[in-house]
Design an enzyme around this catalytic site. Structure first.
Site, PDB file in Angstrom:
ATOM      1  N   GLU B  61       8.649 -12.549   1.927  1.00 18.44           N
ATOM      2  CA  GLU B  61       8.185 -11.335   2.756  1.00 18.44           C
ATOM      3  C   GLU B  61       7.744 -11.792   3.986  1.00 18.44           C
ATOM      4  OE1 GLU B  61       7.535 -11.504  -0.528  1.00 18.44           O
ATOM      5  OE2 GLU B  61       8.371  -9.813  -1.550  1.00 18.44           O
ATOM      6  N   HIS B 130       2.385  -3.251  -8.961  1.00 16.18           N
ATOM      7  CA  HIS B 130       3.571  -2.598  -8.378  1.00 16.18           C
ATOM      8  C   HIS B 130       3.191  -0.955  -8.079  1.00 16.18           C
ATOM      9  CE1 HIS B 130       5.649  -5.898  -9.920  1.00 16.18           C
ATOM     10  NE2 HIS B 130       6.636  -5.958  -9.147  1.00 16.18           N
TER      11      HIS B 130
END
Lengths: 342, 329
Positions: B61, B130
């Site tokens: 990321e 998540h």
């Protein structure tokens, strides 16, 4: 594994292999960086400069040698120790000094200071206050160049400490995978802030990190400007040919503290003195004279020019107005949707 | 002419149309190419634009956002995708210290046309890493813009505005909205401006400010409340930064009551900022305390019943509205 490659006390490169004007430019830039740093340190003490400074005194050869291998439209990202990189890439000492002095005429209008100077017209994407913060950005600039089919490269400067940051590894992996035209230039000055590299990394030669990302890692004598230049030139050629990144480790040393005022209790006088003997500027000067590549008079003239330019830079900074306090609210966004700051 | 399309298709159309009109636009992220995105948002883009412009990346990321930033500084208009909003934490330096501040630090010179698409919201039993809605974290970072569409129309129009803009935009897509359908014009070139809230339903008794994915629930609650004679105005801010404070304040001045709903956690979430703005701008008009209905201040649990318990539900919204309408000093 933890025994570093030993630097020698002799410059091994040959000045006579290079055109004279190139050699003089390299010398001039190194002297300009050294003297800029010393002026900035003095001006900070004198009160002209309010913020902190991480000087690159002793590391001029890596900045100058690396940037000499780049074209004007190539990009660099720099670090907290970035004055040398900026000057080497063509940055104007006037605007740099004015920025350090937090004036409206500085590179960032007084909003960035030492850690954030940038000049996009010169391909300087910015110094950086975060260790390794610029490495992914240089990788992205290289991606843009590759995608547009341009003959341009990006070079990320960073220190030995940055090689232990995740940002370096993520960027190196991506660059190796996509064969991006980027050069990872590590200035290994043996200390990450106040801790020796030997206590921060299980490997002494950081160039070996490149192997895991499938591109070459080379070691250069970071105190020999021509060695740095030649290593970078090879890396740039490789990148321009579409063969991907190179990691260059320039072994060098910073003569001053991590920051001005650093008590430096973490290293010995003997070690510092040994490295002072390898000061890249007098070493290069001696070689130029010895090889009859330049005369004493020519080098003196360069040194005088540098002093004159820095006199002008300091005067420009001191004589420049402070920014209007209201300007603090400007420049946050390109498009403001009706309000200056939301 | 309009047609009904899903939120995810609206996003896909925005990206495809912008990539067709501007060669500097490209998409990169984890599984966005061959896979088409784990939520299918970029399905088909790889076939049309190829691996150069729809780039599958490693799971990195920091490199995704950082390379997007570098490419933006070098003249591209990257769209980067963070597969789950929770993963943006890995790229926090590049988002917060680098992208957000590049322009300001350089004295206004850096152009940062970078769109960071981030999924948020609880998709059901996805647990603590998540499910988060991190948009509120970034409201505290000057230099970022935050878009949070709730309809397919806005998804397409706001994404185009983000891509064409000159600033880093965090673009939040609620996972449970992807399949929601709505009317989108045939005209392929409309945009939705930032900083303009939409009044989704007019009302007189209370204002619900519904942020992002909770809009369908807020509309349903308003329908239900109408049956018991309570007229609710529903305002969708559409972008959190910039925030259309004027529309929010005007609505509350009219209805005299405010309820803010979002799926981000309650403490210091977007609702805290909106409540403060409403208090500053309309305190004299309020007939009841400003109330927040948001996810309870615990990490997301895995068990569906526990998860339901912490999420803002229909019942919570109805109860909150009834509470402020029935409030007496």
């Amino acid at each position: 594994m933890n025994t570093p490659s030993q630097p020698t006390n002799q410059l091994t490169t040959q000045p006579t292999n290079h055109p004279k004007d190139h050699l003089l430019t390299l010398y001039c830039r190194m002297v300009l960086i050294r003297e800029f740093e010393l002026r900035a340190i003095n001006e900070r003490r004198a009160g002209l400069i309010p913020g902190f400074i991480h000087s690159c005194v002793g590391q001029e050869a890596t900045a100058v040698g690396a940037c000499a291998a780049l074209n004007a439209d190539d990009a660099i990202t720099s670090t907290h120790r970035g004055h040398g990189h900026l000057i080497a890439k063509g940055g104007d000492p006037k605007y740099m000094m004015a920025e350090l002095a937090a004036r409206s005429t500085g590179y960032c209008g007084g909003k960035g200071g030492s850690l954030h100077m940038a000049d996009f017209d010169l391909g300087i994407l910015g110094a950086n206050g975060i260790v390794a913060g610029g490495i992914p950005m240089a990788t992205g600039a290289a991606l843009a160049f590759q995608m547009r089919g341009e003959d341009r490269v990006a070079l990320a400067f960073f220190g030995d400490g940055a090689v232990n940051e995740g940002a370096f590894h993520e960027a190196a992996n991506l660059a190796g995978l996509w064969k991006l035209p980027v050069i990872f230039f590590c200035e290994n000055n043996l200390y990450g802030e106040g801790t020796p590299q030997s206590k921060q990394s299980p490997v002494a030669d950081l160039a070996m990190r490149a192997e895991g990302y499938a591109f070459p890692g080379v070691i250069a004598d970071g105190n020999d400007v021509l060695a740095v230049y030649e290593a970078t030139q090879a890396a740039v050629n490789r990148a321009r040919a579409g063969n991907g990144p190179t990691f260059i480790e320039g072994k060098t040393y910073r003569f001053r503290g991590h920051y001005e005022g650093d008590p430096m209790a973490y290293r010995s006088k003997e070690e510092m003195e040994a490295w002072r003997q390898r000061d890249p500027i007098p070493a290069f000067r001696r070689r130029l004279i010895a090889d009859a590549a330049a005369s004493e008079g020519e080098l003196r003239a360069i040194e005088d020019e540098v002093q004159a330019a820095l006199d002008e830079a300091v005067q420009f900074a001191a004589g420049s107005p402070a920014p209007d306090p209201e300007s603090a609210l400007e420049g946050v966004y390109g498009e403001t949707h009706g309000g200056s700051v939301f | 002419m309009t047609r009904e399309i899903a939120f995810s298709k609206a996003l896909r159309e925005a990206m495809a149309e912008e990539m067709r009109r501007d060669s500097s636009v490209f998409l990169m992220g984890e599984d966005v190419g061959v896979f088409g995105g784990v939520f299918g948002v970029s399905a088909g883009l790889y076939d049309e634009f190829g691996e150069e412009r729809v780039r599958d990346t490693p799971i990195s990321e920091q490199a995704i956002v950082g390379a997007g930033l570098g490419a933006a500084l070098a003249g591209m208009r990257p769209i980067v995708e963070i597969m789950f909003g929770d993963f943006v934490t890995v790229a926090m330096d590049q988002v917060v210290n680098q992208a957000a501040k590049a322009r300001y630090m350089s004295g206004g010179k850096a152009q940062v046309p970078l769109t960071i698409r981030i999924t948020n919201g609880a998709p059901g039993s996805a647990a603590a890493q998540h499910s988060q809605s991190p948009e509120g974290w970034f409201m505290n970072v000057p230099g970022l813009k935050i878009a949070i569409p709730a309809t397919p129309y806005d998804a397409k129009g706001l994404l185009k505005t983000a891509i064409r803009g000159e600033d880093p935009v965090l673009f939040f897509e609620h996972k449970m909205l992807y399949e929601v359908k709505g009317e989108v014009p045939e005209d392929d070139d409309y945009t939705v401006p930032f900083g303009q809230a939409a009044i989704r339903r007019k009302g007189t008794d209370a204002t619900i400010v519904a942020v992002g994915g909770v809009l369908p629930k807020a509309m349903e609650a308003a329908d239900l409340l109408a049956k018991s004679g309570i007229s609710v105005e529903v305002v969708d801010p559409r972008t959190l930064v910039p925030l259309d404070t004027e529309t929010l304040i005007e609505s509350v001045k009219k209805t005299n009551r405010a309820i803010i709903i979002h799926e981000a956690h309650r403490r210091a979430g977007p609702g805290a900022e909106i409540a403060a703005i409403l208090a500053e701008g309309a305190i004299g008009y309020l007939d009841a305390p400003i109330v927040r209905v948001a996810t309870k201040n615990v990490p997301f649990p895995y068990n569906p019943e526990l998860e339901d318990f912490i999420l803002p539900g229909m019942g919570d919204i109805v109860e909150a509205v009834e509470g402020v309408v029935g409030y007496t000093l």
